[in-house]
Scaffold this active site. Structure first.
Site, short mmCIF file in Angstrom:
data_model
loop_
_atom_site.label_atom_id
_atom_site.label_comp_id
_atom_site.label_asym_id
_atom_site.label_seq_id
_atom_site.Cartn_x
_atom_site.Cartn_y
_atom_site.Cartn_z
CG ASP A 246 -19.19 39.29 -18.30
OD1 ASP A 246 -19.74 40.15 -19.02
OD2 ASP A 246 -19.63 38.95 -17.18
CE LYS A 321 -13.43 35.76 -9.79
NZ LYS A 321 -14.90 35.60 -9.83
CG ASP A 479 -13.81 42.69 -18.27
OD1 ASP A 479 -14.72 43.24 -17.62
OD2 ASP A 479 -13.10 41.78 -17.79
#
Length: 546
Positions: A246, A321, A479
């Site tokens: 990732d 985050k 991704d």
């Protein structure tokens, strides 16, 4: 993209220009999958026993609170709010139960198939999605846990190592996935008894796997790893597990490469480090530094001081985050405020009313966005430049158009919707239809994230085609790139080479040139200044994708 516009754009594009995109779609669609029967049997046991384990929704509704035996208006008002809240929760549970049933129904029907395929489609930006809607590898941990490659490959000399790293990545609790690769291998080797117990007695043993962040995927790896470690020849054991690599906050990686931003590149692992850099922890540390400084000020002269004092023990990686992740996709102050407020509301150790939480979230959002601007100044400059160009084009009542590095034409679809009323003898129907007028604000705000999405889609497709030519099985979820454990080293080499190849092309220069050709009367702003980051450093970065 509206269908008529999409067809028109594709029709005008020469077929040879689309060949790389079509080859990538074929590659993704040719990956063969099957159902992991052992994991499915565990899921079925949990589900038949009422769910409420490993992230599965509880199959039972919450009982409605009893009406209080009182005439007190305030008490009755509280009861009504409680009833409303419980009914909302029960509606959400019903929706989640339906979703699980659909996924499991498909899995049960497909479990005896030797293999099946997922044809892929592209959204208007060039991001690929599997077309079957319920059970696919783009889905939740439940879907990913009960899917595996139909073709198995022997672990080989490196596969066992990558399977151990993958287990630690999936477990992820306590920041295990942020350790160095050797640290993650040590974590797995220190929990071998738990891994064997999870594989042998998933629901009757200690159930260590249930503590993982992705429990069903963790269980699948536990089963495969236990089989390998018990074998007299672990390297010959066949693995069907897709091992993920990732990107580290991938949107910011693309911006750092576009702007050759050395500070930003270091923060998102475009350069080699002893262990993975964690941009979320970096931003959280900067926010905490500001909060501690502000908490010492006098609230009479600095009103935010009281909000800083409320937050001083609340600032951590988790709080910021989501805001950091969405910053490159155009998150606004209001969006950041709401994200942070939700994180604060989830915590039981914070005592504050809604008004205090709202004010604290406003303060936290302001300093989080400021910290992001400091660390990723290059990204912010490029985002602003893209937005300014889009505004100029949209003010001409034209949608923003560009061509991805792989030759896919993109047109932003945002237009103002008109209403058409149809009166009948029974009712008045309101039909929505698009007008010719574009939405200027939406064209501007959506262009930076859409442009970056078109670049990460290009990188994924370039990697997919190169992996096919190298004989690897490949699956991609934006991704996150997947292959067999024995092929991870090769895929890592390929994806880094393709990223460097992508950004060695003058992407922003080509974009500006296409705008100037399409709108010769407009005066576009000059390209933002860029740094001196050396793209070749990506080739040596262990934690670029990890």
């Amino acid at each position: 993209m509206e269908q008529s516009n999409k067809r028109e754009v594709i029709k005008k594009t020469p077929k040879e220009n689309l060949q790389p995109v079509l080859e990538a779609l074929d590659t993704l669609g040719n990956t063969k999958w099957r159902v992991n029967k052992r994991v499915l049997s565990v899921v079925d046991r949990i589900w038949s026993n009422g769910g409420c384990l490993a992230g599965l929704v509880d199959r039972h509704d919450i009982p409605l609170p009893e009406k209080p035996d009182t005439e007190d208006e305030e008490e009755l008002k509280k009861w009504k709010w409680k009833v409303k809240k419980v009914k909302k929760e029960n509606r959400e549970r019903h929706s989640q139960r339906c979703d699980v049933e659909l996924k499991l129904t498909v899995a049960r029907k497909m479990k005896d198939e030797a293999g099946f395929f997922y044809p892929h489609n592209l959204d208007f930006r060039g991001r690929a999605y599997p077309m079957p809607p319920h059970l696919n590898h783009l889905g939740s941990d439940l879907c990913r846990g009960i899917l595996e490659f139909a073709e198995g490959r022997a672990l080989g000399s490196s596969g066992l190592r990558w399977l151990k790293i993958h287990l630690a990545n999936l477990y992820a609790v306590g920041g295990v996935d942020k350790l160095s690769r050797e640290g993650r291998i040590d974590f797995t080797e220190n929990h071998l008894d738990d891994i064997f117990d999870s594989a042998d007695r998933p629901l009757d043993g200690d159930r260590w796997w249930l503590n993982a962040e992705d429990p069903f995927q963790c269980l699948a790896v536990c089963i495969n790893l236990a089989e390998a470690l018990r074998s007299p020849s672990p390297h010959t054991v066949v693995s069907y597990i897709p091992v993920h690599q990732d990107g580290s906050c991938n949107g910011l990686q693309h911006y750092a490469a576009l702007g050759r931003d050395k500070l930003g590149a270091t923060a998102v692992n475009l350069v080699e480090g002893e262990r993975p850099a964690d941009v979320y922890s970096g931003i959280a540390a900067r926010v905490l530094e500001i909060v501690k400084r502000d908490a010492e000020l006098d609230p009479d002269s600095f009103p935010d001081a009281k909000h800083a004092r409320l937050l001083i023990n609340q600032v951590d990686r988790k709080l910021v985050k989501q805001t950091v992740m969405t910053s490159v996709y155009g998150v606004t102050f209001i969006g950041a405020r709401d994200q942070i407020k939700r994180r604060l509301q989830e915590r039981s150790d914070i005592s504050a009313d809604d008004a205090q939480l709202f004010a604290a979230a406003c303060y936290a959002a302001k300093i989080t966005l400021a910290a992001l601007g400091e660390m990723f100044e290059g990204a912010r400059n490029i985002m602003n430049w893209l937005g300014d160009c889009a505004k100029l084009i949209a003010c001409e009542n034209e949608p923003v158009r560009w061509t991805t590095p792989l030759g896919l034409p993109v047109v932003q679809p945002y237009r103002i919707h008109g209403r058409h009323l149809v009166s009948t003898s029974l009712q008045v129907l309101t039909l929505q239809r698009e007008t010719e007028k574009v939405m200027v604000r939406r064209q501007r705000t959506a262009f930076p994230p859409n442009f970056v999405h078109s670049l990460d889609g290009s990188h994924m497709m370039m990697t997919a085609v190169a992996c096919k030519h190298a004989g690897l099985n490949f699956a991609g979820v934006h991704d996150s790139y997947w292959t067999h454990a024995c092929n991870v080293d090769e895929m890592n080499r390929i994806l880094r080479e393709k990223f460097v190849e992508l950004y060695q092309t003058p992407i922003l220069e080509n974009l500006l040139e296409s705008f100037q050709e399409s709108f010769p009367t407009l005066s576009f702003p000059p390209l933002p200044d860029r740094g001196d980051f050396d793209l070749s450093d990506v080739l040596e970065s262990s934690y670029f994708f990890n």
